[in-house]
Scaffold this motif. Structure first.
Motif, PDB file in Angstrom:
ATOM      1  N   UNK A 123       0.821  -1.099   0.105  1.00 54.39           N
ATOM      2  CA  UNK A 123       0.086  -0.070   0.197  1.00 54.39           C
ATOM      3  C   UNK A 123       0.873   1.297   0.062  1.00 54.39           C
ATOM      4  N   UNK A 124       1.493   1.563  -1.109  1.00 51.21           N
ATOM      5  CA  UNK A 124       2.524   2.799  -1.101  1.00 51.21           C
ATOM      6  C   UNK A 124       1.895   4.002  -0.925  1.00 51.21           C
ATOM      7  N   UNK A 125       0.417   4.104  -0.971  1.00 47.97           N
ATOM      8  CA  UNK A 125      -0.268   5.385  -1.048  1.00 47.97           C
ATOM      9  C   UNK A 125      -0.357   5.731   0.682  1.00 47.97           C
ATOM     10  N   UNK A 126       0.338   4.859   1.623  1.00 46.80           N
ATOM     11  CA  UNK A 126       0.323   5.384   2.988  1.00 46.80           C
ATOM     12  C   UNK A 126       1.213   6.568   3.181  1.00 46.80           C
ATOM     13  N   UNK A 127       2.232   6.313   2.277  1.00 47.54           N
ATOM     14  CA  UNK A 127       3.233   7.412   2.253  1.00 47.54           C
ATOM     15  C   UNK A 127       2.677   8.772   2.207  1.00 47.54           C
ATOM     16  N   UNK A 128       1.415   9.029   1.628  1.00 50.33           N
ATOM     17  CA  UNK A 128       0.825  10.255   1.713  1.00 50.33           C
ATOM     18  C   UNK A 128       0.444  10.786   2.874  1.00 50.33           C
ATOM     19  N   UNK A 129       0.359   9.766   3.910  1.00 53.73           N
ATOM     20  CA  UNK A 129      -0.153  10.263   5.189  1.00 53.73           C
ATOM     21  C   UNK A 129       1.091  10.747   6.224  1.00 53.73           C
ATOM     22  N   UNK A 130       2.278  10.505   5.616  1.00 57.07           N
ATOM     23  CA  UNK A 130       3.407  11.212   6.417  1.00 57.07           C
ATOM     24  C   UNK A 130       3.411  12.622   6.319  1.00 57.07           C
ATOM     25  N   UNK A 170      -6.316   5.925   9.633  1.00 59.75           N
ATOM     26  CA  UNK A 170      -6.510   5.856   7.975  1.00 59.75           C
ATOM     27  C   UNK A 170      -5.273   4.658   7.709  1.00 59.75           C
ATOM     28  N   UNK A 171      -4.414   4.552   8.459  1.00 56.37           N
ATOM     29  CA  UNK A 171      -3.283   3.463   8.254  1.00 56.37           C
ATOM     30  C   UNK A 171      -4.158   1.997   8.419  1.00 56.37           C
ATOM     31  N   UNK A 172      -5.039   1.956   9.468  1.00 62.18           N
ATOM     32  CA  UNK A 172      -5.657   0.637   9.793  1.00 62.18           C
ATOM     33  C   UNK A 172      -6.581   0.387   8.669  1.00 62.18           C
ATOM     34  N   UNK A 173      -7.338   1.404   8.023  1.00 63.14           N
ATOM     35  CA  UNK A 173      -8.319   1.357   7.190  1.00 63.14           C
ATOM     36  C   UNK A 173      -7.855   0.885   5.984  1.00 63.14           C
ATOM     37  N   UNK A 174      -6.608   1.381   5.562  1.00 63.98           N
ATOM     38  CA  UNK A 174      -6.100   0.900   4.380  1.00 63.98           C
ATOM     39  C   UNK A 174      -5.593  -0.313   4.242  1.00 63.98           C
ATOM     40  N   UNK A 175      -4.998  -1.019   5.648  1.00 62.50           N
ATOM     41  CA  UNK A 175      -4.252  -2.210   5.638  1.00 62.50           C
ATOM     42  C   UNK A 175      -4.853  -2.786   6.788  1.00 62.50           C
ATOM     43  N   UNK A 176      -6.044  -3.408   6.733  1.00 62.45           N
ATOM     44  CA  UNK A 176      -6.757  -3.762   7.900  1.00 62.45           C
ATOM     45  C   UNK A 176      -6.293  -5.264   7.964  1.00 62.45           C
TER      46      UNK A 176
END
Length: 333
Positions: free
Chosen positions: A30-37, A275-281
């Motif tokens: 889930x590389x989109x998690x980097x957008x949360x940084x 959001x991390x948990x929602x993206x990668x439950x």
């Protein structure tokens, strides 16, 4: 004295902590998690609001009786100060202004520190980032109780006393087990804090000062919001060393309950950790807590849980360089 704990030693392992490996797996999938940084632009204003609330409460508490002062400190002021402590935790991860502005983060940390009464914001950062990088490492990770603590507080009553005294163990344990040479900013932090404390005592009196510092101490001990100290890393399930909490007290603790998510991605602000948990439950389908009050109850009364219920490491294996850098944060900070 109550039941004696069944554990007689920590859980020792030669395996590396789990977060660096999981971090890389999640980012690959889930590389989109980097957008949360990055920085939550509302965070610094939340900190400002909480400090202003406590300054306003100094005027409210002036002249109040001791029973009112103590109860208000426990049920209200201590909760606000605990939130400010966790704001300092966020600031240790550059949540105030980002890693490009380290001094601005330091100043915000010292500002958040003011109502708490004891200077700790600067020193906390060094110890806390070591807790992330060397989770469970003997001596280095000062979040883990000492052998003496585990031996002394090994009964139901002993664990209750240990919970009540948590603020003192968290304050003095690092100074004894892993002392560090103070940096100049620590002296500045101390000078500013003592000056603020002196102003409070001179203009508002010792009772208002107790409202601040007493609330801080009480809310770190036998208090529902202090349940996170135990819930985060005490081994309630064999083999699991970090636990998240998904209950309502996350609203007043900057989502510190999302602790697996936080250790996986320490430079994602607390407001974005859900959001991390929602993206990668699927990565967070593991034992967790829903009540910090129950955590404290179980810690005290369950003989299988106590200060020894922690995973420790004598050696730290090499981890992927990118994973390590994400845990440590940018070099400029």
């Amino acid at each position: 004295m109550g039941n004696k704990v069944t554990r007689t030693d920590f859980e020792w392992t030669d395996q590396e902590e789990p977060h660096a490996k999981r971090r890389m797996e999640i980012l690959k999938k889930y590389p989109q998690i980097k957008k949360l940084f990055g920085v939550d632009p509302t965070f610094k204003w939340k900190v400002f609001f909480l400090v202003v609330v406590q300054i306003f409460m100094m005027f409210v508490m002036k002249g109040q009786s001791w029973p009112v002062t103590i109860l208000t400190a426990y049920f209200f002021g201590g909760v606000i100060n605990h939130a400010l402590m966790l704001a300092v935790h966020e600031i240790a991860h550059s949540a105030g202004f980002g890693y490009e502005k380290p001094m601005a983060n330091r100043i915000l940390g010292m500002f958040a520190n003011l109502p708490i009464g004891l200077p700790f914001s600067v020193a906390f950062k060094g110890y806390h980032l070591e807790h992330h990088r060397y989770q469970g490492k003997d001596v280095v990770d000062t979040d883990i109780p000492t052998e003496l603590e585990a031996k002394l507080f090994c009964t139901t009553f002993g664990k209750f006393i240990w919970v009540c005294l948590q603020p003192f163990f968290y304050t003095f344990r690092p100074l004894i087990t892993n002392p560090k040479q103070p940096i100049k900013l620590e002296y500045l932090n101390t000078a500013i804090q003592l000056a603020f404390d002196a102003v409070v005592i001179y203009y508002f009196g010792g009772r208002v000062f107790f409202y601040l510092i007493g609330g801080s101490i009480m809310a770190m001990g036998f208090h529902p919001v202090a349940g996170h100290f135990i819930s985060e890393h005490y081994m309630f399930n064999e083999g699991f060393e970090t636990y998240s909490y998904y209950g309502p007290l996350n609203w007043v603790t900057f989502n510190v309950g999302y602790h697996n998510e936080h250790h996986d991605f320490p430079y994602i602000p607390g407001s974005r950790l859900p959001e991390v948990r929602k993206i990668a439950p699927e990565y967070y389908d593991m034992p967790s807590h829903n009540s910090w009050t129950k955590v404290i109850y179980d810690f005290i009364f369950d003989p299988a849980i106590g200060p020894y219920a922690r995973i420790k490491r004598k050696e730290v294996k090499n981890v992927d360089h990118e994973a390590k850098s994400l845990a440590q944060g940018p070099k400029t900070e």
